[in-house]
Design a protein around this motif. Structure first.
Motif, mmCIF file in Angstrom:
data_model
loop_
_atom_site.group_PDB
_atom_site.id
_atom_site.type_symbol
_atom_site.label_atom_id
_atom_site.label_comp_id
_atom_site.label_asym_id
_atom_site.label_seq_id
_atom_site.Cartn_x
_atom_site.Cartn_y
_atom_site.Cartn_z
ATOM 1 N N GLY A 43 -3.540 1.509 -2.836
ATOM 2 C CA GLY A 43 -3.416 2.753 -2.085
ATOM 3 C C GLY A 43 -2.461 3.734 -2.732
ATOM 4 O O GLY A 43 -2.474 3.923 -3.949
ATOM 5 N N THR A 44 -1.586 4.327 -1.922
ATOM 6 C CA THR A 44 -0.653 5.339 -2.442
ATOM 7 C C THR A 44 0.348 4.726 -3.419
ATOM 8 O O THR A 44 0.832 5.408 -4.321
ATOM 9 C CB THR A 44 0.101 6.050 -1.291
ATOM 10 O OG1 THR A 44 0.784 5.074 -0.517
ATOM 11 C CG2 THR A 44 -0.837 6.857 -0.426
ATOM 12 N N ALA A 45 0.677 3.438 -3.248
ATOM 13 C CA ALA A 45 1.587 2.778 -4.180
ATOM 14 C C ALA A 45 0.966 2.702 -5.573
ATOM 15 O O ALA A 45 1.641 2.944 -6.584
ATOM 16 C CB ALA A 45 1.944 1.379 -3.677
ATOM 17 N N SER A 66 0.764 7.414 -11.827
ATOM 18 C CA SER A 66 1.241 8.770 -12.111
ATOM 19 C C SER A 66 2.484 8.765 -13.000
ATOM 20 O O SER A 66 2.892 9.817 -13.500
ATOM 21 C CB SER A 66 1.549 9.508 -10.807
ATOM 22 O OG SER A 66 2.729 8.991 -10.204
ATOM 23 N N ASP A 97 -1.353 4.752 -6.661
ATOM 24 C CA ASP A 97 -1.390 6.147 -7.122
ATOM 25 C C ASP A 97 -0.053 6.546 -7.741
ATOM 26 O O ASP A 97 -0.004 7.204 -8.772
ATOM 27 C CB ASP A 97 -1.737 7.093 -5.965
ATOM 28 C CG ASP A 97 -3.160 6.911 -5.464
ATOM 29 O OD1 ASP A 97 -3.992 6.357 -6.207
ATOM 30 O OD2 ASP A 97 -3.426 7.327 -4.316
ATOM 31 N N TRP A 98 1.046 6.143 -7.075
ATOM 32 C CA TRP A 98 2.386 6.422 -7.608
ATOM 33 C C TRP A 98 2.548 5.779 -8.976
ATOM 34 O O TRP A 98 3.005 6.412 -9.931
ATOM 35 C CB TRP A 98 3.457 5.884 -6.635
ATOM 36 C CG TRP A 98 4.803 5.736 -7.287
ATOM 37 C CD1 TRP A 98 5.711 6.721 -7.534
ATOM 38 C CD2 TRP A 98 5.364 4.526 -7.813
ATOM 39 N NE1 TRP A 98 6.808 6.190 -8.175
ATOM 40 C CE2 TRP A 98 6.615 4.841 -8.359
ATOM 41 C CE3 TRP A 98 4.921 3.201 -7.859
ATOM 42 C CZ2 TRP A 98 7.443 3.888 -8.948
ATOM 43 C CZ3 TRP A 98 5.745 2.257 -8.454
ATOM 44 C CH2 TRP A 98 6.989 2.595 -8.992
ATOM 45 N N THR A 130 0.812 -1.223 0.000
ATOM 46 C CA THR A 130 0.000 0.000 0.000
ATOM 47 C C THR A 130 0.839 1.263 0.000
ATOM 48 O O THR A 130 0.331 2.350 -0.248
ATOM 49 C CB THR A 130 -0.917 0.037 1.239
ATOM 50 O OG1 THR A 130 -0.100 0.085 2.411
ATOM 51 C CG2 THR A 130 -1.854 -1.157 1.265
ATOM 52 N N GLY A 131 2.135 1.112 0.317
ATOM 53 C CA GLY A 131 3.003 2.279 0.364
ATOM 54 C C GLY A 131 3.592 2.504 1.745
ATOM 55 O O GLY A 131 4.499 3.305 1.908
#
Length: 157
Positions: free
Chosen positions: A131-133, A139, A135-136, A95-96
């Motif tokens: 999660g944020t992973a 991007s 999203d990274w 998830t980051g």
């Protein structure tokens, strides 16, 4: 005069028979026209149904594709690679907040069971991100990732 009346009656009978024959022919033509129209409609429906069946077969055999508007950092070569049905489902999730190197090690350990090409590694590894992973990952520039080594190095950094 009897002869004239006889001729008149014969003419009237002939006209009536002619009208009857015209009506019968008209009905036959209308029925033939309806049959031709129905045959055209049936043929169009048959072709449409055949097209739908062919698309359904093609869709079932084609790998699922992502929507065009969804950015994908993988190169076209990776995107075109199909993940085999017997590929291991990796249970690790990132998830980051977890340790990226530990996640990469767990991923490699599980993937060793099924093997696979560099492109398969990329696609399966992507499926472990959330999660944020994730999203990274989304991007990153489109077409940026060309190898799993590059992907894993970027991930750890």
């Amino acid at each position: 005069m009897t002869q004239v009346m006889e001729m008149m009656r014969t003419l009237q009978e002939n006209v009536a028979a002619s009208r009857f024959e015209q009506e019968r022919m008209h009905e036959a033509l209308v029925a033939q026209f309806r049959n031709e129209e129905l045959n055209k409609v049936n043929e169009e429906l048959r072709k449409a149904l055949q097209g739908q069946e062919e698309r359904a077969i093609r869709d079932r055999s084609a790998p699922p594709s992502l929507p065009c508007s969804f950015p994908m950092p993988f190169s076209q070569e990776i995107m075109d690679t199909v993940v085999p049905a017997n590929a291991v489902v990796v249970k690790a999730s990132f998830t980051g907040v977890e340790d990226p190197e530990a996640h990469l090690t767990a991923f490699h350990t599980q993937m060793m069971l099924s093997g696979g090409s560099d492109a398969v590694y990329c696609k399966v590894f992507m499926s472990t991100l959330s999660g944020t992973a994730l999203d990274w990952f989304v991007s990153l520039p489109t077409g940026h990732i060309t190898t799993f080594q590059q992907f894993s190095k970027m991930f750890v950094e």
